[in-house]
Write a protein that holds these residues in place. Structure first.
Motif, short mmCIF file in Angstrom:
data_model
loop_
_atom_site.label_atom_id
_atom_site.label_comp_id
_atom_site.label_asym_id
_atom_site.label_seq_id
_atom_site.Cartn_x
_atom_site.Cartn_y
_atom_site.Cartn_z
N ARG A 89 -17.15 55.60 -18.10
CA ARG A 89 -17.75 55.01 -19.44
C ARG A 89 -16.73 55.34 -20.67
O ARG A 89 -16.46 54.64 -21.39
N THR B 82 -13.76 52.90 -19.95
CA THR B 82 -14.05 51.41 -20.33
C THR B 82 -14.48 51.57 -21.56
O THR B 82 -14.81 50.34 -22.24
N CYS B 83 -13.96 52.46 -22.63
CA CYS B 83 -14.37 52.77 -24.18
C CYS B 83 -15.59 52.43 -24.53
O CYS B 83 -16.29 51.99 -25.54
N PHE B 84 -16.70 52.93 -23.69
CA PHE B 84 -18.15 52.85 -24.20
C PHE B 84 -18.39 53.95 -24.74
O PHE B 84 -19.23 54.27 -25.60
N PRO C 221 -16.63 57.76 -26.38
CA PRO C 221 -15.27 58.46 -26.69
C PRO C 221 -15.29 59.96 -26.07
O PRO C 221 -16.26 60.43 -25.86
N PRO C 222 -14.04 60.22 -25.62
CA PRO C 222 -13.87 61.36 -25.14
C PRO C 222 -14.01 62.64 -26.24
O PRO C 222 -13.52 62.19 -27.53
N ILE D 274 -7.34 54.46 -24.86
CA ILE D 274 -8.70 53.99 -24.97
C ILE D 274 -9.28 54.31 -26.06
O ILE D 274 -10.57 53.73 -26.46
N TYR D 275 -9.11 54.84 -27.06
CA TYR D 275 -9.47 55.13 -28.31
C TYR D 275 -8.96 54.46 -29.31
O TYR D 275 -9.82 53.63 -30.02
N SER E 163 -8.99 50.06 -28.04
CA SER E 163 -9.93 50.02 -27.22
C SER E 163 -10.25 48.36 -26.91
O SER E 163 -10.50 48.05 -25.75
N LEU E 164 -9.92 47.44 -27.94
CA LEU E 164 -10.09 46.03 -27.44
C LEU E 164 -9.15 45.48 -26.27
O LEU E 164 -9.53 44.71 -25.51
N ARG F 96 -10.31 47.01 -23.07
CA ARG F 96 -11.49 46.23 -22.43
C ARG F 96 -11.23 44.95 -22.12
O ARG F 96 -11.54 44.43 -21.16
#
Lengths: 324, 254
Positions: A45, A48-50, A52-53, A65-66, A69-70, A73
């Protein structure tokens, strides 16, 4: 294609993912293994950018990824574990919607692409059915078709075979294997046989940490004493046991059974030693009968059990993982 | 912007496929027709001035119910259900921005809301028949009354969408939306009745801007369009949509 550094996720006091590092190269099919609750889905997750870490970072197809993100994705086709599709839509309609959402255009190309993935995933026969009315196996494959519809270079599949019957499972596995020929695939599962068949490399995660990583051969190699020697011969049990124990690389010979005159001895084997010829020669010289003589490579299942069951071992492995 | 349309079309489809929407639509058309004819009859019988008709038409119980009850019921599903079934994960891992999803869903609910009102156009045409009211109904006030329905509907749908984005539970979403909508609608009324409003000054000005029920009486019901009032609906709608975007985005707050 996927580069993970010190990725961490806390849910309150719970450390779901605890500083993991790994990478997946272009065109690789990597298995992401772990018992339930190990942190597989949480990691996925984040990738896949759902979610945040909490700390650490990851790059997917070169994008953070942060922050990007777009872009991430748009490079990833994702199949979530529960395959949450809209039940009120028809399969073809749903796939067209997802293709449009992912920016597959113009309409003609989009519709053609939808037909293509429906054939690829074998869901054409349910194209006109409502998503809510199709079986679990079809749902899974519709989810897979959805993940593929925008032709992403990276596929992230979260337990794509869970809840399927053996035939459906084989179909999905074959499909993933075929997809892996042209794409980078991260495939999570807790069923080891599957991963062994489909993936070129395995990452084993347990309690939020990586406890093992590599090809199956590498894992076997790394786990010293992973291979076992099996000998079954006639004659006194103690003699056989002593002989096997004296062979180079052999340790802990154990008598694991007897049948008439025959005794079965098992021993752990270290490194690349292969004493089978020596045993045969020894038996021939003494006129002994050999009933069994084999090297048993540990299955992934055994490695997995060893890595995820014994706490002492985990500490050692986790420590080793950090050095390279 | 294209993705807004994609999201909106899907949601619109989902509206047309849900039985709930048809139940609301049927009840509304049925009772609205009944109510309007009763109103028309009372006007015809008493020979009252028709200028008051559009306002009473707008303030009719059924119209009020429609403006107040329908938005929470229409919007409660939009985020709460996606959260509950997990399809939000699939939606938000597609390359689509949060505001595109929010705007798409809101636009779909607004279009469907207008679709529910559409059959009442027939009612209004029927009212033009001379044997019903005995006189011609002015088009202006009827138009502005419907403009109010559109603006207030947009606002209440935005409130409903916001509430839906806060929870997985559709019941909680609809009830909290209902509470906020009623506060917006009746709060100023209660304040005015209690006599807490100063007679003049900036607070008086401000108060009259947010007094929704008074908007109908002082502008929309009379065939007037007060841009300050229009601005109130547009800005408040934008505020709630903005809050919804923030709420959807909050899953990615560390």
């Amino acid at each position: 294609m996927i580069q993970v550094e010190n990725l961490t996720k806390h849910f309150g006091p719970v450390r779901a993912v605890d500083g993991i590092d790994f990478h997946v190269g272009e065109g690789e099919v990597v298995g992401f293994l772990g018992p339930n609750g190990a942190g597989k889905s949480t990691t996925i997750r984040m990738l896949t950018c759902f979610l945040p870490p909490t700390a650490g970072s990851a790059r997917v197809a070169g994008y953070d990824i942060y922050r990007d993100s777009l872009q991430v994705r748009s490079q990833v086709g994702y199949l979530p574990e529960t395959v949450p599709l809209y039940p009120e839509m028809r399969v073809r309609e749903f796939l067209r919607f997802r293709a449009a959402l992912k920016g597959v255009s113009p309409r003609k190309a989009r519709n053609a692409r939808v037909e293509e993935v429906m054939d690829l995933c074998g869901v054409r026969e349910v194209a006109r059915k409502l998503v809510g009315h199709i079986s679990r196996g079809y749902r899974q494959r519709v989810g897979l078709a959805e993940a593929l519809v925008a032709e992403p270079p990276i596929l992230i599949l979260d337990e794509p075979t869970s809840g399927l019957d053996p035939n459906q499972r084989r179909k999905v596995k074959d499909l993933v294997r075929r997809l892996g020929e042209k794409r980078t695939v991260l495939f999570s599962s807790h069923i080891l046989a599957e991963v062994e068949q489909v993936c070129s490399r395995v990452i084993i995660i347990h309690q939020g940490r990586i406890v093992g990583e590599g090809t199956r051969e590498e894992l076997v190699h790394r786990l010293a004493g992973g291979r076992r020697l099996l000998v079954q011969a006639d004659g006194p049990a103690a003699e056989l046991q002593a002989f096997v124990g004296g062979l180079p690389g052999c340790s802990e010979p154990r008598i694991t059974g007897s049948q008439g005159d025959f005794t079965r001895v098992e021993a752990s084997l270290e490194g690349e030693e292969d004493p089978r010829v020596r045993i045969y020669t020894w038996a021939r010289e003494r006129g002994k009968l050999l009933k069994e003589l084999a090297l048993a490579e540990p299955t992934l299942e055994e490695i997995f059990a060893r890595l995820t069951l014994s706490p002492a071992f985990q500490e050692g492995e986790a420590g080793e993982e950090e050095s390279p | 912007m294209k993705r807004v349309l994609v999201v909106a079309l899907r949601e619109l489809l989902a509206f047309f496929l849900s039985p709930m929407a048809y139940v609301i639509g049927f009840l509304f058309v049925f009772f609205r027709g009944w109510e309007t004819l009763a109103l028309a009859k009372s006007f015809a019988d008493s020979g009252q001035d028709l200028n008051a008709f559009p306002m009473l038409y707008a303030m009719g119980l059924c119209g009020q119910m429609m403006a107040v009850l329908a938005p929470p019921l229409l919007t409660m599903r939009l985020f709460a259900e996606e959260k509950r079934t997990g399809s939000l994960e699939l939606l938000m891992t597609a390359p689509v921005k949060d505001w595109e999803v929010v705007l798409g869903k809101w636009a779909a609910s607004l279009v469907f809301f207008m679709v529910l009102w559409a059959p009442t156009v027939l009612l209004l045409l029927l009212l033009q028949a001379p044997w019903l009211l005995g006189a011609h109904l002015a088009a202006g006030p009827i138009f502005t009354v419907h403009l109010w329905v559109l603006l207030a509907g947009g606002l209440f749908l935005a409130v409903g969408l916001f509430c839906s984005s806060l929870t997985q539970n559709q019941l909680i979403a609809s009830i909290s939306a209902l509470v906020i909508i009623n506060l917006l609608l009746w709060g100023p009324f209660i304040v005015a009745r209690a006599g807490w409003v100063p007679a003049e000054g900036i607070w008086r000005e401000l108060f009259s801007q947010v007094y929704i029920l008074d908007h109908i009486q002082s502008s929309f019901g009379l065939g007037l369009i007060d841009t300050a009032h229009v601005w109130f609906y547009l800005s408040t709608t934008a505020l709630f949509l903005f809050l919804t975007v923030r709420s959807v985005e909050s899953r990615r707050w560390v």
